[in-house]
Design an enzyme around this catalytic site. Structure first.
Site, PDB file in Angstrom:
ATOM      1  N   CYS A   6       0.835  -1.194   0.000  1.00  0.00           N
ATOM      2  CA  CYS A   6       0.000   0.000   0.000  1.00  0.00           C
ATOM      3  C   CYS A   6       0.873   1.248   0.000  1.00  0.00           C
ATOM      4  O   CYS A   6       1.788   1.374   0.811  1.00  0.00           O
ATOM      5  CB  CYS A   6      -0.905  -0.013   1.229  1.00  0.00           C
ATOM      6  SG  CYS A   6      -2.031   1.379   1.344  1.00  0.00           S
ATOM      7  N   CYS A   7       0.597   2.154  -0.930  1.00  0.00           N
ATOM      8  CA  CYS A   7       1.294   3.438  -0.947  1.00  0.00           C
ATOM      9  C   CYS A   7       0.269   4.520  -1.263  1.00  0.00           C
ATOM     10  O   CYS A   7      -0.922   4.254  -1.384  1.00  0.00           O
ATOM     11  CB  CYS A   7       2.455   3.445  -1.933  1.00  0.00           C
ATOM     12  SG  CYS A   7       1.988   3.527  -3.652  1.00  0.00           S
ATOM     13  N   CYS A   8       0.738   5.715  -1.405  1.00  0.00           N
ATOM     14  CA  CYS A   8      -0.186   6.840  -1.610  1.00  0.00           C
ATOM     15  C   CYS A   8      -1.058   6.673  -2.841  1.00  0.00           C
ATOM     16  O   CYS A   8      -2.248   6.921  -2.791  1.00  0.00           O
ATOM     17  CB  CYS A   8       0.596   8.151  -1.671  1.00  0.00           C
ATOM     18  SG  CYS A   8       1.360   8.543  -0.087  1.00  0.00           S
ATOM     19  N   THR A  13       4.675   1.806  -5.917  1.00  0.00           N
ATOM     20  CA  THR A  13       4.794   0.538  -5.218  1.00  0.00           C
ATOM     21  C   THR A  13       4.739  -0.619  -6.191  1.00  0.00           C
ATOM     22  O   THR A  13       5.275  -1.690  -5.929  1.00  0.00           O
ATOM     23  CB  THR A  13       3.692   0.413  -4.145  1.00  0.00           C
ATOM     24  OG1 THR A  13       3.786   1.531  -3.273  1.00  0.00           O
ATOM     25  CG2 THR A  13       3.849  -0.846  -3.327  1.00  0.00           C
TER      26      THR A  13
END
Length: 101
Positions: A6-8, A13
């Site tokens: 999970c990233c922004c 990612t």
């Protein structure tokens, strides 16, 4: 094992995820990976065994220890070095140690 990254936005990612997939294949491991943005975390987490957070993401979604309690799943925050240099093999190794594999 099913691994959720999970990233922004879920885009950068994806690069790390591809490197983790490659490392897993080279080691003969049949792991599943998915990369998402923070807005999809709540709806996706139940399907996975472990949660990886991009280095900046914990500031958005919350403290990793609290997330681990909330989701009852191991949570690992990828370091800036691991993330920026795409060290998929190292991240995979750390996840396995976290899970006792």
């Amino acid at each position: 094992m099913k691994i959720l990254l999970c990233c922004c936005a879920g885009m950068s990612t994806s690069i790390l995820m591809m490197k983790m997939k490659k490392a897993a294949r080279q080691q003969g491991k049949d792991y599943e990976f998915s990369a998402i943005g923070t807005e999809r975390l709540e709806t996706m987490i139940a399907e996975f065994d472990v949660l990886l957070l991009g280095p900046q993401t914990s500031k958005i979604v919350g403290d990793p220890d609290e997330l681990q309690k909330k989701y009852e799943k191991p949570v690992y925050v990828v370091s800036y070095d691991e993330y920026g240099l795409g060290k998929g093999d190292i991240v995979l190794e750390k996840i396995e140690k976290l899970l006792g594999i």
